[in-house]
Write a protein that holds these residues in place. Structure first.
Motif: not given
Length: 386
Positions: A130, A154, A200, A221, A225
């Motif tokens: 990611d 996202c 972000l 970030c 996730i």
């Protein structure tokens, strides 16, 4: 009279001389022409303090924190250089500055922490995938189309995992900004929840053209996730709100507006606490080390997180009580318990705000330990109804 202690160092007041008077005393600060001690806090390798190093007296320094004295005229010039990433505040003699976590949290032999299967679900390879995907946008500068593309990516990723995720617009002066918000289906009516957030957007000397932002803050970030993956389909997950903030690098725009929106909606009192990730992957000197940045009034709040981090040997965790410059600050202004989890050695990170901030420089061990320990702490807290 002691100013503060750190490990075996004691900084004391002295009226006339600047010297070591006892083996345990490392520095003294003077009365007279020099100002009272001030604290300079920086993010990144270069600090305006370096430009004035011949005109200041450093009392103590660790990472991005410097306690110093100087002439009032020099202090004024330094104060004019304050930004979102460099701050100067008077030293509060009643405030802890920067201490090892084990000076605050004392583990009893009778403490048997509850297991957390969810923490075992954190997958470092998946997180790095990611990070590389976010880096591949080339830039995520807040006022670029690439930022919006990354935010939509996202949203799609979180929806694919199983969350209700969306872009939420906010007013950024004359512009529009966008946060990403995600929660599990059916969690709208819970009485309380934790916010887990990270910014972000990214920046560099050429932010519109190239700002890969792998560590700052693709790491945060990707950690969000991955934590969302761990909690999906669990009753505990309904007590979490995941938020990716826009515009941190241009003045905490996304987090400031998120808090305002929550307050206007009457939701602020439902937030039991906030955890903010920012720069989780740089470490230069063993052992791997992290920093919890908060206020002294949040000592009770951070204890479960320190306890969970203590299980991540060889992770060394310290605490700073001079918070600044990231998305925890808007929460503090509304008295929401909060802390920032960040790499402890950001002050020596040569890739900070540079086009070289890429995934290959990330310390995966540190990155994983921070996300895993936070997952463990939140899992235990929510299971206990706290």
């Amino acid at each position: 009279k002691a100013l503060f202690e750190y490990g075996n160092e004691v900084v004391v007041r002295h009226d006339k001389v600047f010297k070591t008077t006892e083996p345990v005393i490392s520095k003294v600060f003077l009365t007279g022409p020099l100002c009272e001690p001030h604290v300079a806090i920086q993010r990144g390798l270069h600090s305006p303090i370096e430009d004035f190093k011949k005109r200041i007296r450093v009392l103590w320094q660790k990472g991005g924190v410097t306690v110093f004295q100087t002439l009032p005229s020099v202090l004024k010039r330094l104060l004019d250089k304050r930004t979102n990433h460099f701050d100067i505040v008077p030293f509060d003699k009643g405030l802890k500055l920067h201490i090892p976590a084990n000076r605050v949290w004392k583990k009893s032999e009778r403490d048997v922490p509850a297991p957390s299967v969810l923490a075992d679900e954190i997958n470092s390879e998946r997180m790095m995938e990611d990070v590389r995907a976010l880096e591949a946008f080339v830039t995520r500068y807040a006022y670029s189309d690439k930022y919006i593309e990354s935010a939509k990516w996202c949203v799609a990723k979180l929806q694919e995992i199983g969350y209700e995720a969306k872009l939420v617009e906010y007013a950024d002066w004359s512009r529009k900004g966008w946060n990403v918000e995600a929660q599990l289906p059916g969690s709208e009516d819970v009485e309380w929840f934790y916010v887990v957030g990270a910014h972000l957007d990214s920046t560099s000397p050429r932010p519109r053209d190239e700002a890969p932002g792998a560590d700052d803050n693709g790491s945060g970030c990707a950690g969000i996730i991955e934590m969302a993956r761990a909690f999906v389909g669990t009753p505990e997950g309904k007590h979490l709100r995941f938020v990716l903030f826009g515009g941190e690098e241009v003045g905490l725009r996304g987090s400031t507006n998120y808090v305002k929106q929550m307050k206007a909606a009457g939701q602020l009192e439902k937030i039991r606490g906030a955890v903010i990730f920012d720069m989780l992957g740089w470490d230069a000197v063993e052992p791997i080390s992290a920093l919890v940045e908060t206020k002294s009034v949040c000592e009770d709040y951070i204890q479960p997180f320190l306890a969970a981090a203590a299980e991540e040997a060889p992770l060394a965790t310290s605490i700073s009580y001079h918070p600044f410059g990231s998305d925890h600050m808007p929460f503090f202004r509304e008295n929401v318990p909060c802390f920032l989890f960040i790499e402890d050695e950001y002050g020596s990170n040569p890739h900070y705000h540079q086009v070289t901030d890429k995934a290959d420089a990330i310390n995966v061990g540190l990155f994983s330990a921070i996300v895993r320990s936070t997952t463990r702490a939140l899992d235990r807290l929510i299971k206990a109804g706290n």
